[in-house]
Design an enzyme around this catalytic site. Sequence first.
Site, PDB file in Angstrom:
ATOM      1  N   ASP A 188       0.835  -1.197   0.000  1.00 62.33           N
ATOM      2  CA  ASP A 188       0.000   0.000   0.000  1.00 62.33           C
ATOM      3  C   ASP A 188       0.870   1.246   0.000  1.00 62.33           C
ATOM      4  O   ASP A 188       2.091   1.158   0.173  1.00 62.33           O
ATOM      5  CB  ASP A 188      -0.946  -0.006   1.220  1.00 62.33           C
ATOM      6  CG  ASP A 188      -0.250  -0.434   2.520  1.00 62.33           C
ATOM      7  OD1 ASP A 188       0.981  -0.285   2.615  1.00 62.33           O
ATOM      8  OD2 ASP A 188      -0.939  -0.900   3.429  1.00 62.33           O
ATOM      9  N   ASP A 207      -7.529  -2.445  14.149  1.00 60.91           N
ATOM     10  CA  ASP A 207      -8.915  -2.607  13.687  1.00 60.91           C
ATOM     11  C   ASP A 207      -9.084  -3.827  12.778  1.00 60.91           C
ATOM     12  O   ASP A 207     -10.130  -4.020  12.176  1.00 60.91           O
ATOM     13  CB  ASP A 207      -9.394  -1.343  12.950  1.00 60.91           C
ATOM     14  CG  ASP A 207      -8.605  -1.070  11.665  1.00 60.91           C
ATOM     15  OD1 ASP A 207      -7.672  -1.845  11.337  1.00 60.91           O
ATOM     16  OD2 ASP A 207      -8.927  -0.090  10.974  1.00 60.91           O
ATOM     17  N   HIS A 210      -7.245  -4.531  10.043  1.00 60.50           N
ATOM     18  CA  HIS A 210      -6.942  -4.373   8.616  1.00 60.50           C
ATOM     19  C   HIS A 210      -5.698  -5.161   8.221  1.00 60.50           C
ATOM     20  O   HIS A 210      -4.827  -5.435   9.050  1.00 60.50           O
ATOM     21  CB  HIS A 210      -6.817  -2.888   8.214  1.00 60.50           C
ATOM     22  CG  HIS A 210      -5.626  -2.163   8.736  1.00 60.50           C
ATOM     23  ND1 HIS A 210      -5.665  -0.836   9.120  1.00 60.50           N
ATOM     24  CD2 HIS A 210      -4.339  -2.544   8.926  1.00 60.50           C
ATOM     25  CE1 HIS A 210      -4.470  -0.448   9.510  1.00 60.50           C
ATOM     26  NE2 HIS A 210      -3.641  -1.469   9.410  1.00 60.50           N
ATOM     27  N   GLU A 244      -9.573  -1.591   5.318  1.00 64.67           N
ATOM     28  CA  GLU A 244     -10.189  -1.232   6.583  1.00 64.67           C
ATOM     29  C   GLU A 244     -11.473  -2.038   6.804  1.00 64.67           C
ATOM     30  O   GLU A 244     -11.983  -2.661   5.867  1.00 64.67           O
ATOM     31  CB  GLU A 244     -10.488   0.271   6.576  1.00 64.67           C
ATOM     32  CG  GLU A 244      -9.234   1.141   6.467  1.00 64.67           C
ATOM     33  CD  GLU A 244      -8.397   1.156   7.747  1.00 64.67           C
ATOM     34  OE1 GLU A 244      -8.296   0.119   8.432  1.00 64.67           O
ATOM     35  OE2 GLU A 244      -7.825   2.206   8.064  1.00 64.67           O
TER      36      GLU A 244
HETATM   37  P1  PGA Z   1       2.327  -1.658  12.675  1.00 64.28           P
HETATM   38  O1  PGA Z   1       1.173  -1.596  11.590  1.00 64.28           O
HETATM   39  O2  PGA Z   1       3.247  -2.764  12.240  1.00 64.28           O
HETATM   40  O3  PGA Z   1       2.987  -0.326  12.599  1.00 64.28           O
HETATM   41  O4  PGA Z   1       1.676  -1.939  13.981  1.00 64.28           O
HETATM   42  C1  PGA Z   1       0.580  -2.771  11.150  1.00 64.28           C
HETATM   43  C2  PGA Z   1      -0.538  -2.449  10.192  1.00 64.28           C
HETATM   44  O5  PGA Z   1      -1.183  -1.402  10.342  1.00 64.28           O
HETATM   45  O6  PGA Z   1      -0.776  -3.247   9.277  1.00 64.28           O
END
Ligand code: PGA
Length: 260
Positions: free
Chosen positions: A67, A136, A138, A143
């Site tokens: 992404d 959340d 994702h 999302e």
């Molecule tokens: P993080 O993010 O590794 O910074 O916790 C993970 C994500 O949002 O997929």
Amino acid sequence: MEVVILNSTDAVADRCASIISDLVHRRPNCVLGLATGDTPRATYRRLVELSNRDVLDMREVNAVALDEYVGLASDDPRSYRAYLKRELADPLGLDSRAVHVPDVGSDDLQRSCAEFEALLERLGGVDLQLLGIGTDGHIGFNEPGSSLASRTRIKTLHPRTVADNARFFPGGSDVPRHVVTQGVATILSARHVVLIATGDNKAAAVAAAIEGPVSAILPASALQLHPHATAILDEPAASHLRLADYYRGVQEHKPPWQGH
Ligand code: PGA
């Protein structure tokens, strides 16, 4: 899903790096799907260490991003293009042309999304897609409410993700609200998906992803539909799993013929 529970964040990074390096040894020109964020940093450091010790050569690998934020300047160090260059591509000596990120600078983002999908197809698909998980639920920036059939597209971030990501944008006001992300179905097209999660702030999302119903409300649960998905967790991230002891037993008594 194969669930591996380890006793430290370092052990998670070691295991993940070893899965990736085994793949690169078997297939030096493999296609790696890369995650960004905090969780994969330690894994990337391990890969760089292996490369510095001349036991791993990733220079033939093609890397694709999951992404990218929309709206940052092309040279913004907080972009995922910059992250991948800094954390992985430069230290590993990857050619910048072999690191593919959706073109978010284009006036026609829908076209960029279609081009990114076409690129994945041209590369022959992703051999291993590394994933983190959002609080959340994702994966990528899919999302809650994302279609499980989605392909690469533009998404609006959930307020919880904006809050989680504010730490990368001191001041908080300019956290991007829009992104281009591989879709859930795009991610599921990878031949192997490896989810890594550390810390107790991920425990609820991890348990729902692995043991909850498959549902668009928690996009990571779609990984249950994948024939070769591995979750590598530290103890705090695994702490809400109902079957944690069973998963530990499966790993302990793994048949000798079963590799990664
Ligand atoms: P993080 O993010 O590794 O910074 O916790 C993970 C994500 O949002 O997929």
